[in-house]
Design an enzyme around this catalytic site. Structure first.
Site, PDB file in Angstrom:
ATOM      1  N   ASN A   9       0.869  -1.179   0.000  1.00 32.26           N
ATOM      2  CA  ASN A   9       0.000   0.000   0.000  1.00 32.26           C
ATOM      3  C   ASN A   9       0.906   1.230   0.000  1.00 32.26           C
ATOM      4  O   ASN A   9       1.495   1.564   1.018  1.00 32.26           O
ATOM      5  CB  ASN A   9      -0.896  -0.030   1.248  1.00 32.26           C
ATOM      6  CG  ASN A   9      -1.740   1.221   1.387  1.00 32.26           C
ATOM      7  OD1 ASN A   9      -1.798   2.042   0.465  1.00 32.26           O
ATOM      8  ND2 ASN A   9      -2.392   1.369   2.533  1.00 32.26           N
ATOM      9  N   TRP A  10       0.981   1.868  -1.155  1.00 34.27           N
ATOM     10  CA  TRP A  10       1.892   3.021  -1.282  1.00 34.27           C
ATOM     11  C   TRP A  10       1.299   4.291  -0.686  1.00 34.27           C
ATOM     12  O   TRP A  10       1.962   5.316  -0.618  1.00 34.27           O
ATOM     13  CB  TRP A  10       2.253   3.246  -2.752  1.00 34.27           C
ATOM     14  CG  TRP A  10       3.063   2.135  -3.352  1.00 34.27           C
ATOM     15  CD1 TRP A  10       3.584   1.053  -2.704  1.00 34.27           C
ATOM     16  CD2 TRP A  10       3.461   2.003  -4.725  1.00 34.27           C
ATOM     17  NE1 TRP A  10       4.270   0.257  -3.581  1.00 34.27           N
ATOM     18  CE2 TRP A  10       4.211   0.815  -4.827  1.00 34.27           C
ATOM     19  CE3 TRP A  10       3.248   2.763  -5.873  1.00 34.27           C
ATOM     20  CZ2 TRP A  10       4.755   0.372  -6.037  1.00 34.27           C
ATOM     21  CZ3 TRP A  10       3.779   2.336  -7.078  1.00 34.27           C
ATOM     22  CH2 TRP A  10       4.531   1.153  -7.153  1.00 34.27           C
ATOM     23  N   LYS A  11       0.037   4.254  -0.321  1.00 30.41           N
ATOM     24  CA  LYS A  11      -0.650   5.436   0.249  1.00 30.41           C
ATOM     25  C   LYS A  11      -0.482   6.633  -0.690  1.00 30.41           C
ATOM     26  O   LYS A  11      -0.323   6.445  -1.890  1.00 30.41           O
ATOM     27  CB  LYS A  11      -0.159   5.690   1.673  1.00 30.41           C
ATOM     28  CG  LYS A  11      -0.253   4.428   2.543  1.00 30.41           C
ATOM     29  CD  LYS A  11      -0.021   4.655   3.998  1.00 30.41           C
ATOM     30  CE  LYS A  11      -0.167   3.322   4.743  1.00 30.41           C
ATOM     31  NZ  LYS A  11      -0.002   3.449   6.187  1.00 30.41           N
ATOM     32  N   HIS A  95      -9.584   1.367   5.304  1.00 35.88           N
ATOM     33  CA  HIS A  95      -8.302   1.593   5.974  1.00 35.88           C
ATOM     34  C   HIS A  95      -8.498   2.591   7.115  1.00 35.88           C
ATOM     35  O   HIS A  95      -9.270   3.544   6.991  1.00 35.88           O
ATOM     36  CB  HIS A  95      -7.279   2.114   4.959  1.00 35.88           C
ATOM     37  CG  HIS A  95      -5.875   2.058   5.470  1.00 35.88           C
ATOM     38  ND1 HIS A  95      -5.385   2.968   6.382  1.00 35.88           N
ATOM     39  CD2 HIS A  95      -4.870   1.184   5.225  1.00 35.88           C
ATOM     40  CE1 HIS A  95      -4.132   2.654   6.664  1.00 35.88           C
ATOM     41  NE2 HIS A  95      -3.791   1.569   5.980  1.00 35.88           N
ATOM     42  N   GLU A  97      -6.787   4.970   8.078  1.00 33.92           N
ATOM     43  CA  GLU A  97      -6.514   6.365   7.714  1.00 33.92           C
ATOM     44  C   GLU A  97      -7.740   7.000   7.073  1.00 33.92           C
ATOM     45  O   GLU A  97      -8.007   8.182   7.254  1.00 33.92           O
ATOM     46  CB  GLU A  97      -5.299   6.428   6.780  1.00 33.92           C
ATOM     47  CG  GLU A  97      -4.003   6.151   7.543  1.00 33.92           C
ATOM     48  CD  GLU A  97      -2.882   5.570   6.697  1.00 33.92           C
ATOM     49  OE1 GLU A  97      -2.983   5.576   5.456  1.00 33.92           O
ATOM     50  OE2 GLU A  97      -1.899   5.091   7.292  1.00 33.92           O
ATOM     51  N   GLU A 167      -5.411  -4.780  10.821  1.00 33.03           N
ATOM     52  CA  GLU A 167      -4.412  -3.723  10.967  1.00 33.03           C
ATOM     53  C   GLU A 167      -4.668  -2.978  12.278  1.00 33.03           C
ATOM     54  O   GLU A 167      -5.476  -2.038  12.305  1.00 33.03           O
ATOM     55  CB  GLU A 167      -4.515  -2.723   9.806  1.00 33.03           C
ATOM     56  CG  GLU A 167      -4.106  -3.286   8.462  1.00 33.03           C
ATOM     57  CD  GLU A 167      -3.513  -2.198   7.553  1.00 33.03           C
ATOM     58  OE1 GLU A 167      -2.476  -2.477   6.941  1.00 33.03           O
ATOM     59  OE2 GLU A 167      -4.053  -1.094   7.474  1.00 33.03           O
ATOM     60  N   GLY A 173       2.514   2.437  10.888  1.00 30.90           N
ATOM     61  CA  GLY A 173       3.467   3.538  10.756  1.00 30.90           C
ATOM     62  C   GLY A 173       4.213   3.887  12.032  1.00 30.90           C
ATOM     63  O   GLY A 173       4.800   4.956  12.140  1.00 30.90           O
ATOM     64  N   SER A 213       3.498  -1.991  10.422  1.00 29.79           N
ATOM     65  CA  SER A 213       4.948  -2.064  10.647  1.00 29.79           C
ATOM     66  C   SER A 213       5.550  -3.411  10.248  1.00 29.79           C
ATOM     67  O   SER A 213       6.442  -3.930  10.927  1.00 29.79           O
ATOM     68  CB  SER A 213       5.284  -1.724  12.108  1.00 29.79           C
ATOM     69  OG  SER A 213       4.887  -0.402  12.398  1.00 29.79           O
ATOM     70  N   GLY A 234       2.888  -1.144   4.351  1.00 27.17           N
ATOM     71  CA  GLY A 234       2.959   0.283   4.031  1.00 27.17           C
ATOM     72  C   GLY A 234       4.359   0.683   3.613  1.00 27.17           C
ATOM     73  O   GLY A 234       4.808   0.356   2.513  1.00 27.17           O
TER      74      GLY A 234
HETATM   75  P1  13P Z   1       3.117   0.517   7.693  1.00 26.93           P
HETATM   76  O1  13P Z   1       3.581  -0.791   7.110  1.00 26.93           O
HETATM   77  O2  13P Z   1       3.885   1.690   7.172  1.00 26.93           O
HETATM   78  O3  13P Z   1       3.028   0.453   9.176  1.00 26.93           O
HETATM   79  O4  13P Z   1       1.624   0.754   7.162  1.00 26.93           O
HETATM   80  C1  13P Z   1       0.696  -0.281   7.285  1.00 26.93           C
HETATM   81  C2  13P Z   1      -0.512   0.064   6.508  1.00 26.93           C
HETATM   82  O5  13P Z   1      -1.221   1.003   6.804  1.00 26.93           O
HETATM   83  C3  13P Z   1      -0.808  -0.760   5.328  1.00 26.93           C
HETATM   84  O6  13P Z   1      -2.079  -0.510   4.839  1.00 26.93           O
END
Ligand code: 13P
Length: 257
Positions: A9-11, A95, A97, A167, A173, A213, A234
């Site tokens: 997931n590149w966000k 998600h 976020e 998650e 993150g 993470s 992420g």
């Molecule tokens: P990280 O791997 O950066 O913690 O992010 C996880 C995430 O939100 C994947 O959707």
């Protein structure tokens, strides 16, 4: 029985040229891993170029969101029908976020799951508790409520293809991943709930992946848990060597990571 799935997931990162460059590196680094499925989720604007680069590889294309309707007066939104056109195979929904920053609720995410399935796109359904909920020992209650609301009305015949992504919000993150034990406890609990909702046969087919993470040095131990079927990754997914190492967890151990 369940083929592990790893999704990057590149966000909201990487411009078009950056996404193109990373995708090219990834196709080389990840190669063709017959025993696992790999997908990447770039921003909407990079879906088309990424789609053409990976078309000759075994990697799948994922989107990070979709609207619940297939078309209409929804300025700024992207529909499942539009994603299907670009050969999008998976879509991340719910998600944390999006829940936090855009006030998405379980009810809204439930409609997005239906929209994805209607357009033959596999929804990757995110759920997970906040840090304070874990501290208050409410994790299982929270994820049970989320699962029930998210899968409300999703019929048996569509259910096996859904992917669930556990998650924990506190692990996203932060560098603090759930321990393998913590992940396994929740994944097993979710699978038991899926058994109750659908059947053991269906629950055994549904992939429950872990996110928060994930790195090359913790994926092996997570994957050794019987109900962890892959990862939603992420920041480590934007480094081609890290992501390739994560996807081939089978070939590494902690010391090599
Ligand atoms: P990280 O791997 O950066 O913690 O992010 C996880 C995430 O939100 C994947 O959707």
């Amino acid at each position: 029985m369940r083929k592990p799935l790893f999704v990057g997931n590149w966000k909201m990162n990487l411009t078009g040229p950056e996404a193109t460059e990373l995708t090219k590196k990834l196709t080389l680094a990840v190669g063709d891993l017959g025993n696992v499925e790999v997908a990447i989720a770039p921003a909407f604007t990079s879906l088309r170029p990424v789609s053409s680069i990976i078309s000759a590889s075994s990697m799948g294309l994922a989107a990070q969101n979709l609207h619940a309707e297939d078309k209409g007066a929804f300025t700024g939104e992207i529909s499942g029908a539009m994603l299907a056109e670009l050969r999008v195979k998976y879509v991340i929904v719910g998600h944390s976020e999006r829940r936090r920053a855009f006030n998405e609720t379980d009810v809204m995410v439930n409609l997005k799951i239906e929209a994805a399935l209607r357009n033959n796109i596999v929804p990757i359904v995110c759920l997970g508790e906040k840090g304070e909920e874990r501290l208050a020992r409410k994790t299982l209650t929270v994820v049970r409520k989320q699962l029930n609301a998210l899968l409300e009305g999703i019929p048996l015949e569509q259910s096996a293809k859904i992917v669930i992504a556990y998650e924990p919000v506190w692990a996203i993150g932060t560098g603090h991943n759930a321990t393998p034990d913590q992940a396994q406890e929740v994944h097993k609990y979710l699978r038991d709930r899926l058994t109750k909702r659908y059947s053991k046969e269906i629950a055994d087919q549904i992939r429950i992946i872990y996110g928060g993470s994930v790195r090359a040095d913790n994926i092996y131990d997570l994957m050794m848990e019987s109900d962890v079927d892959g990862a939603l990754v992420g920041s480590s997914s934007r480094d081609s060597e890290q992501f390739a190492a994560i996807c081939s967890y089978r070939h590494m151990n902690k010391a090599e990571a």
